[in-house]
Design an enzyme around this catalytic site. Structure first.
Site: not given
Ligand code: PSU
Ligand code: MN
Length: 301
Positions: A25, A160
């Site tokens: 990603e 996390k």
């Molecule tokens: N967790 C991490 N690093 C990240 C992300 C999540 O440790 O960069 C990013 C990923 O791309 C994940 C996104 O899909 O955050 C989730 O965001 P949201 O909770 O806004 O959907």
């Protein structure tokens, strides 16, 4: 569709010859880590995948195309622009393409594009999930719905504990998403190997993971699979220390009124500051570990 998908020659060749491929990603590059560590990490991820016999395919939206397989220049561009790049989840894809807005893809968006291209495995750090306090805010990542819809294996280090891990697991169960641990019964919590929750099954080998996924495909069951791969012991953080940092970061975030799609990037950066960079180092190491496992799984698909 061909008009929108732009697959690099290397990835195209791998698809034609049915070689192992691992998707990566790009939100992790733009929003997950600071420059220049983000670019360094993204390039190392590609290297680790290559060294382990698979072809890396980093995914992003650039100039109105869904790009599969980025150049070093494109990765550097996303890393340098950082938070200025549009964090692109599923809902944003069509608008950003139609308007030629460059976007870094989240887990959800990357899964969608990987599946379009015919890639079955994807390595990341952590997935989005049900946020703490979601009973009030309804903040549930589109990553979970995508896991329910799209046939891609996502290798992560669990979620996390900025998320509510229990609610995240319940949500995935409701959606019929298989969550397996790689050589563990316990759902790892990203920076640390432990949490209060269990995975559905413990699978000991990359082949064992691939076999389950292949069976699911043969059964025509829609949806992905989540592989939870614990951070290596030597890089894991003390649970009490990281939990304390996360709690502090969440209090600060609420004070500042940060909400929605900005929460994950804010918390990652704040936790890094509170831990004096230690969480970032762990984050990088767990991503490498996931790239390695994803490469090994991809060989059996
Ligand atoms: N967790 C991490 N690093 C990240 C992300 C999540 O440790 O960069 C990013 C990923 O791309 C994940 C996104 O899909 O955050 C989730 O965001 P949201 O909770 O806004 O959907
Ligand atoms: Mn959200």
């Amino acid at each position: 569709m061909k008009n929108y998908l732009e697959i690099s020659d290397k990835v195209k060749n791998a698809l034609e010859k049915n070689l192992p491929i691992v998707a990566l990603e790009s939100t992790i590059i733009s929003h997950g880590m600071p420059f220049p560590k983000n670019v360094e990490t993204a390039l190392n991820c590609e290297k680790i995948i290559e060294e382990n016999g698979a072809v890396p395919a980093t995914i992003a939206l650039i100039n109105g195309k869904l790009k599969v397989g980025l150049t070093v220049e494109e990765i550097t561009y996303l890393g340098k622009k950082g938070l200025e790049v549009h964090k692109t989840s599923r809902r944003d894809i069509a608008y950003n393409i139609a308007n030629k807005i460059d976007g870094a893809t989240t887990v959800a968006a990357t899964m969608f594009v990987a599946a379009l291209a015919g890639i079955k495995v994807f390595a990341t750090g952590g997935i989005g999930g049900v946020h703490r306090g979601a009973t009030e805010t309804f903040d549930i990542s589109a990553d979970l719905e995508e896991l329910a819809e799209t046939n891609v294996i996502v290798v992560s280090a669990g979620a996390k504990s900025i998320l509510d891990l229990g609610l995240t697991m319940e949500y995935l169960e409701t959606k019929g998403v298989e969550v397996v641990g790689y050589q563990t019964d316990i759902l790892p919590a990203f920076y640390s190997r432990e949490s209060d929750f269990k995975v559905n099954f413990n699978i000991g080998t990359p082949k064992g993971i691939a076999d389950v996924f292949k069976t699911k495909l043969e059964l025509n069951m829609r949806g992905g699979m989540m592989v939870a791969n614990p951070i290596p012991v030597e890089y894991s953080m003390d649970k009490a220390v990281i939990d304390q940092a996360i709690n502090e970061a969440i209090i600060e975030m609420d004070k500042l009124g940060i909400k929605g799609k900005n929460t994950t990037p804010y918390l990652l950066s704040k936790i890094k500051d509170i831990t004096k960079g230690k969480s970032l180092e762990s984050n990088i190491k767990l991503v490498y570990n996931n790239c390695l496992l994803a490469a090994n799984i991809s060989k059996y698909l």
